[in-house]
Design an enzyme around this catalytic site. Structure first.
Site, short mmCIF file in Angstrom:
data_model
loop_
_atom_site.label_atom_id
_atom_site.label_comp_id
_atom_site.label_asym_id
_atom_site.label_seq_id
_atom_site.Cartn_x
_atom_site.Cartn_y
_atom_site.Cartn_z
N TYR A 127 -8.15 -36.61 6.92
CA TYR A 127 -7.54 -37.51 7.90
C TYR A 127 -6.56 -36.74 8.77
O TYR A 127 -5.62 -36.11 8.28
CB TYR A 127 -6.81 -38.67 7.21
N GLN A 189 -7.40 -48.07 8.35
CA GLN A 189 -8.84 -48.35 8.39
C GLN A 189 -9.67 -47.09 8.19
O GLN A 189 -10.76 -47.15 7.62
CB GLN A 189 -9.22 -49.05 9.70
N ASN A 212 1.16 -42.00 8.74
CA ASN A 212 2.33 -42.86 8.78
C ASN A 212 2.42 -43.67 7.48
O ASN A 212 1.66 -43.48 6.54
CB ASN A 212 2.30 -43.77 10.01
N GLN A 260 11.49 -32.10 13.91
CA GLN A 260 10.90 -33.10 13.03
C GLN A 260 11.14 -34.52 13.54
O GLN A 260 10.30 -35.40 13.41
CB GLN A 260 11.45 -32.96 11.61
N HIS A 328 10.32 -30.57 3.97
CA HIS A 328 10.65 -29.24 4.47
C HIS A 328 12.12 -28.95 4.16
O HIS A 328 12.98 -29.79 4.44
CB HIS A 328 10.47 -29.16 5.99
N ASP A 361 4.31 -25.36 10.41
CA ASP A 361 3.46 -26.43 10.92
C ASP A 361 2.18 -25.88 11.54
O ASP A 361 1.14 -26.53 11.49
CB ASP A 361 4.21 -27.24 11.98
N GLU A 415 -5.67 -38.61 -38.36
CA GLU A 415 -5.85 -39.65 -37.35
C GLU A 415 -6.76 -40.78 -37.84
O GLU A 415 -6.97 -41.77 -37.12
CB GLU A 415 -6.41 -39.03 -36.06
N HIS A 420 -15.21 -38.07 -36.56
CA HIS A 420 -14.87 -36.75 -36.02
C HIS A 420 -15.06 -35.69 -37.10
O HIS A 420 -15.65 -34.62 -36.87
CB HIS A 420 -13.42 -36.73 -35.52
#
Length: 436
Positions: A127, A189, A212, A260, A328, A361, A415, A420
């Site tokens: 994205y 979306q 965002n 920033q 940062h 960046d 256990e 097992h």
């Protein structure tokens, strides 16, 4: 901007000074993101087209970037711009290629070999935000490690421009970094489309990329759904913290805060300094430098989130930084490397006056997809390893089985798991009979 004397603040005032703006509406944001996810799951491409028109103001007939659009993007960029993208890809590739781990093979006991191998995630969705500014740098940061990891299917989503095309620089960066399929979808979306699939967008196994508050919320929601997709890390609204002493340059510090702050009205920039005088000079520089910058509307909002915190010592400054856990962290102090051991929570650290965050960046080589919202306390920045899965392997010889069998049988007894133990015992009896 506010200059605050850290030691004079109460505990609640300190919390308020470090509170991130976007977190204040976290519940409402998550609810809105869930509604978008539900719509995409119900209606697929139709929902993507409707949401794109609603949120981006663009009426599309298809979300698929065509070959004609890729070709037009190649022609749109200048030779200098092509070269800059290529250089950035080169430095990022060099740093990330060095991260590839060799297969691990250890004989843990005589006749018992344990191994670990890395295999690529099959289908990854990348994205790239393009809301207030297109980010070809993010296309590079995601696509390069995905290619190095060898992910067979790599797709990318990014919001369309007002003209209905994806940003040309993003498309060029994507292609140069090895991504062939790009879709003109942004926001929550896009996350939903890649997590669940639509008629056009393939379903992905894991999603990557910053965004965002809505994008971050959507990533967390789909990652918590077994039918959705895993997510890389919580990388949302950007943030920076600068630790500076009285020898720091106020103009450099102010420029780093503004770099920033210009990303988003919800971005946060913090200065933690041992010098009240520096804090005042930085405040003056921020006001002066803002006047020459183009993103005035965004800065008018985000500069209100700037906090200039005056502390009594660098030790206190690093305690504040580790509690905040910034995406940062810039150390504009004397001999910054000697203080690096004090850092326990940060996405990426920039040492000294000549290491602006902007270089990370774009092109220093490290990845700029980093944990935000304080998640740097537990998460790391993006790496090649995030695009791979680690699979462990074990192989025992008959001698190896006999040697460790008593340990396994005893632990199974502790256990209460007799099946097992039986899986071991049946093999021991076969060996006793001479069967191989």
């Amino acid at each position: 901007m506010r200059i605050l004397d850290w030691n004079s603040l109460s505990s609640s005032e300190k919390d308020a000074a470090l509170r991130r703006p976007a977190q204040r509406d976290a519940k409402a944001t998550a609810a809105a993101a869930q509604q978008i996810i539900d719509a995409v799951r119900r209606s697929g491409d139709a929902a993507l087209l409707e949401l794109t028109q609603r949120y981006d103001g663009v009426r599309l007939h298809s979300v698929v970037v065509s070959e004609q659009e890729f070709a037009a993007a190649e022609r749109f960029l200048s030779a200098e711009q092509h070269a800059a993208i290529a250089t950035a890809i080169s430095t990022v590739h060099k740093f990330h290629a060095a991260q590839v781990a060799a297969p691990l093979r250890v004989e843990t006991a005589p006749g018992v070999v344990c191994e670990r191998i890395s295999v690529p995630v099959r289908t990854v969705g990348l994205y790239v935000p393009a809301g207030s500014a297109p980010l070809p740098s993010t296309a590079i940061m995601l696509a390069v490690p995905a290619a190095i990891a060898g992910c067979p299917v790599r797709i990318m989503c990014t919001a369309p421009t007002r003209s209905g095309t994806a940003d040309p620089a993003v498309l060029v960066a994507a292609r140069k970094a090895g991504v062939e399929r790009v879709f003109k979808v942004g926001g929550a979306q896009a996350i939903a489309a890649m997590a669940y699939g639509t008629e056009s967008v393939p379903k992905c196994d894991k999603l990557f990329g910053p965004g965002n508050a809505w994008v971050t919320a959507a990533k967390l929601l789909v990652a918590n759904d077994a039918a959705g997709a895993a997510a890389d890390l919580p990388a949302g609204v950007t943030e920076v913290m600068v630790i500076a002493d009285d020898g720091a340059r106020a103009d450099f510090v102010a420029a780093d805060l503004l770099a920033q702050a210009e990303h988003s009205p919800d971005a946060q920039a913090l200065l933690v300094t041992t010098s009240l005088n520096l804090a005042h000079r930085v405040a003056e520089q921020v006001t002066w430098q803002m006047a020459a910058l183009s993103r005035a509307a965004i800065l008018a909002a985000s500069v209100a989130n700037i906090r200039l915190l005056v502390v009594d010592s660098l030790e206190t400054a690093f305690r504040v930084a580790n509690d905040y856990a910034p995406e940062h962290l810039l150390l504009e102090i004397a001999e910054p490397r000697t203080w690096l051991g004090h850092v326990t929570a940060a996405g990426s650290v920039f040492l000294g006056n000549w290491s602006p965050e902007s270089m990370g960046d774009y092109c220093s080589g490290t990845n700029h997809t980093l944990p935000t919202y304080g998640y740097a306390k537990a998460y790391s920045g993006l790496s090649v390893e995030d695009f791979q899965k680690r699979i462990t392997i074990q192989e025992l010889t008959p001698l190896g089985l006999q040697g460790l069998a008593p340990t396994a049988q005893t632990l199974a007894g502790l256990e209460g798991l007799d099946a097992h133990a039986a899986a071991v015992t049946i093999r021991l009896r076969a060996l006793e009979r001479g069967e191989r």
